[in-house]
Design an enzyme around this catalytic site. Structure first.
Site, PDB file in Angstrom:
ATOM      1  N   LYS A 182       0.990  -1.258   0.052  1.00 41.74           N
ATOM      2  CA  LYS A 182      -0.066   0.075   0.004  1.00 41.74           C
ATOM      3  C   LYS A 182       0.804   1.345  -0.043  1.00 41.74           C
ATOM      4  O   LYS A 182       0.645   2.435  -0.475  1.00 41.74           O
ATOM      5  CB  LYS A 182      -1.045   0.081   1.263  1.00 41.74           C
ATOM      6  CG  LYS A 182      -0.384  -0.039   2.424  1.00 41.74           C
ATOM      7  CD  LYS A 182      -1.364   0.209   3.565  1.00 41.74           C
ATOM      8  CE  LYS A 182      -0.606   0.101   5.085  1.00 41.74           C
ATOM      9  NZ  LYS A 182      -1.614   0.130   6.213  1.00 41.74           N
ATOM     10  N   ARG A 197      -8.681  -1.523  16.885  1.00 38.32           N
ATOM     11  CA  ARG A 197      -8.888  -1.231  15.417  1.00 38.32           C
ATOM     12  C   ARG A 197      -9.976  -2.405  15.106  1.00 38.32           C
ATOM     13  O   ARG A 197     -10.908  -2.419  15.617  1.00 38.32           O
ATOM     14  CB  ARG A 197      -7.479  -1.119  14.633  1.00 38.32           C
ATOM     15  CG  ARG A 197      -7.722  -0.221  13.336  1.00 38.32           C
ATOM     16  CD  ARG A 197      -6.513  -0.212  12.652  1.00 38.32           C
ATOM     17  NE  ARG A 197      -6.106  -1.491  11.736  1.00 38.32           N
ATOM     18  CZ  ARG A 197      -5.159  -1.475  11.071  1.00 38.32           C
ATOM     19  NH1 ARG A 197      -4.602  -0.406  10.542  1.00 38.32           N
ATOM     20  NH2 ARG A 197      -4.977  -2.641  10.295  1.00 38.32           N
TER      21      ARG A 197
END
Length: 359
Positions: free
Chosen positions: A35, A129
């Site tokens: 990414k 998260r």
């Protein structure tokens, strides 16, 4: 064109191979996370050549840039229900925590004739998260996957040190394995990918404290920069300068080191303070926050000091450099993870690929 980012592909390859080989000595395979470089095919190829077992990204558009590669491709951000069709068409595996999303994936597989799609169930070990906390919810998700026609349980994973910066340790990895054992009532645990986390797990692994059941890590920063994320240290045998930002001096003047007048707040509501070091020679460079993350840049000339940045400019103290800089000269910086991530996504920074022989 400047500013520009110089990428040394040989050094990237060397970092990947070093880290992959290190993980291999502990029986751990690597999912190379692409990414930060927006799935750039040249860097992805360095990942493949360096020996990663799979490729992962949080954005489908990045994965589409290397869809032709044969390695398993993993969407490492939980899929949006609206993207279910694109997900099952373009990736082999996606991380999931919600049955509603998995239902959408199953429906999309049926509708599009996709035979199988892998699910990595994520559990939350305290970083708060993504991830399932309750055992009962996890077991329900496993039962749904097992009852579906097209989905299969590819693995169980966890993520730490990203949102609340909770570090991985042996106890947390044992907690992860306790979820894996729950899944083992329905599937063969030996066939599952057990993904212990990211580059923050490397020191735990190196110390010999990683439980043997953890067999995979999702790595990006350590592959690109040779840096583990728990102690923020560079790993032996890796290169910390595979990504170098070059920027041009547009103003060079001696100025006071302390501003004068009434101080206000910056764009984040913070008040800045400055040390009085007398008059200093300050180079104004033509890049700022809009171009790159200036908080993770380090001048290659270590006698230089970044003072501050605005959206368009970065100010560097060159007083102690011992060099006679002039307007138009180029200053170079080593880049950290978020600097590279923003640079690759920025339309304002040219990315130049280079090769140098890497021992």
């Amino acid at each position: 064109m400047y500013p520009r980012l110089i990428v040394d592909l040989d050094k990237v390859f060397c970092n990947v191979k070093q880290v992959v080989d290190l993980c291999g000595t502990f029986g751990i395979s690597v999912c190379g996370v692409t990414k930060a470089v927006c799935g750039d095919p040249r860097i992805v190829q360095a990942f493949v050549d360096g020996g990663v077992a799979s490729l992962g990204d949080s954005r489908l558009d990045h994965i589409l840039r290397y869809k032709h590669l044969k390695l398993p491709k993993v969407l490492i951000r939980a899929p949006q229900i609206q993207d279910a069709a694109r997900v099952v068409e373009n990736v082999d595996v996606s991380v999931n925590t919600e049955i509603e999303a998995m239902k959408a994936l199953e429906d999309a597989c049926s509708r599009l004739g996709v035979r199988r799609h892998g699910v990595m169930l994520m559990v939350d070990l305290g970083d708060l998260r993504e991830g399932i906390i309750e055992r009962r919810e996890f077991e329900e998700a496993v039962r749904f996957i097992e009852s579906s026609k097209h989905l299969f349980l590819y693995g169980v994973g966890a993520n730490l040190n990203c949102l609340s910066f909770i570090l991985p340790d042996e106890r947390k990895m044992d907690d992860l394995l306790s979820f894996v054992r729950l899944a083992g009532e329905s599937v063969s645990v030996a066939d599952l990918v057990v993904s212990g986390g990211n580059s923050s797990n490397i020191n735990l692994m190196r110390s010999g404290s990683m439980p043997s059941g953890v067999n995979s890590l999702r790595l990006g920063e350590s592959l690109l920069f040779g840096r583990e994320r728990a102690g923020y240290d560079y790993l032996p045998g890796t290169h910390n300068d595979a990504f170098v930002l070059q920027a041009v001096i547009v103003e060079l003047k001696e100025k006071p080191s302390v501003p004068w007048g009434t101080s206000g707040v910056d764009s984040y509501g913070q008040v800045h303070s400055y040390e009085d070091r007398g008059a200093r020679r300050r180079a104004l460079l033509a890049f700022g926050h809009q171009d790159i993350d200036t908080g993770v840049l380090w001048p290659i000339n270590e006698s230089l000091r970044i003072i501050d940045s605005s959206s368009d400019y970065t100010v560097v103290d060159v007083t102690d450099s011992g060099e006679r800089y002039r307007v138009g000269d180029v200053i170079e910086f080593r880049c950290g993870y978020h600097a590279v991530a923003r640079a690759f996504a920025s339309p304002y920074i040219d990315v130049i690929f280079a090769n140098s022989f890497c021992l």
